[in-house]
Scaffold this active site. Sequence first.
Site, PDB file in Angstrom:
ATOM      1  CG  LEU A   1      -2.018  -1.036   1.273  1.00 55.32           C
ATOM      2  CD1 LEU A   1      -2.736  -1.007   2.614  1.00 55.32           C
ATOM      3  CD2 LEU A   1      -3.009  -0.834   0.129  1.00 55.32           C
TER       4      LEU A   1
ATOM      5  CB  SER B   1       7.242   0.863   8.501  1.00 58.75           C
ATOM      6  OG  SER B   1       6.502   2.049   8.374  1.00 58.75           O
TER       7      SER B   1
ATOM      8  CB  VAL C   1       1.492   0.196   5.032  1.00 55.75           C
ATOM      9  CG1 VAL C   1       0.078  -0.278   5.371  1.00 55.75           C
ATOM     10  CG2 VAL C   1       2.047   1.050   6.165  1.00 55.75           C
TER      11      VAL C   1
ATOM     12  CE  LYS D   1       3.330   1.278  11.949  1.00 57.57           C
ATOM     13  NZ  LYS D   1       3.250   2.581  12.616  1.00 57.57           N
TER      14      LYS D   1
ATOM     15  CD  GLU E   1     -11.274  -0.040  10.364  1.00 59.81           C
ATOM     16  OE1 GLU E   1     -12.333   0.068   9.725  1.00 59.81           O
ATOM     17  OE2 GLU E   1     -11.027   0.621  11.385  1.00 59.81           O
TER      18      GLU E   1
ATOM     19  CG  ASP F   1       4.107  11.759  13.774  1.00 61.49           C
ATOM     20  OD1 ASP F   1       4.330  12.929  13.404  1.00 61.49           O
ATOM     21  OD2 ASP F   1       4.467  10.762  13.119  1.00 61.49           O
TER      22      ASP F   1
ATOM     23  CB  ALA G   1       1.046  11.223   6.385  1.00 61.45           C
ATOM     24  CG  ASN G   2       0.380   9.557  11.060  1.00 60.41           C
ATOM     25  OD1 ASN G   2       0.702   8.713  10.243  1.00 60.41           O
ATOM     26  ND2 ASN G   2       1.231  10.102  11.891  1.00 60.41           N
TER      27      ASN G   2
ATOM     28  CG  ASP H   1       2.282   6.128  12.850  1.00 63.52           C
ATOM     29  OD1 ASP H   1       2.719   5.472  13.821  1.00 63.52           O
ATOM     30  OD2 ASP H   1       3.021   6.613  11.981  1.00 63.52           O
TER      31      ASP H   1
END
Length: 188
Positions: free
Chosen positions: A14, A20, A22, A37, A90, A135, A139-140, A153
């Site tokens: 993904l 990392s 995903v 992840k 999820e 954080d 993006a999170n 995250d």
Amino acid sequence: MLKKLGKYEIIRELGQGATSTVYLGRDPFARRDVAIKVATPEALRDPEQGRIYSHLFLNEASLVGKLDHPHIVPIYDAVVAETLCYIVMEYVPGGTLEAHAQRDHLLPVERVIEIVFKCTRALDYAHRLGITHRDIKPANILMASDTDIKISDFGAAITREGVERTPVSGIGSPAYMSPQQVQEQTLH
């Protein structure tokens, strides 16, 4: 590419981050798609950085099943070992809010207000449980649908009980950090 990780079948990649990757996976027992992840092997091999990344994965893994909120991505499973770290959560198919942080792809103001409201509700819920995300950034924040979001995250999170488990300094994305984080002050 990986074909299997534990009981999880790997379908496709993904996305990738600095430490990392995903993957979209399939949980054969629960019969559902999941996001997995996985810490990159290079990140784990470095003696100093590997220790920090293992800490971050362990920190996120410690939240398995603890955060039950409609706007927080649930964590289903985790493995944190010396040479392999992964978090199973999820799968949220809509991608991140990052795409909508670009000038040509901004969301309508009403939608932004709705997203902010949902994020603050989720972060308040986590805070009442003693968890500070540290954080939060586009993006999170995952787009679960046109009208729903989920925060992901929690690797950099700190908790009241386990503050010593997560390194306090140098964690977060500088462009999105609070002044307290940048100045390495205690977060409440």
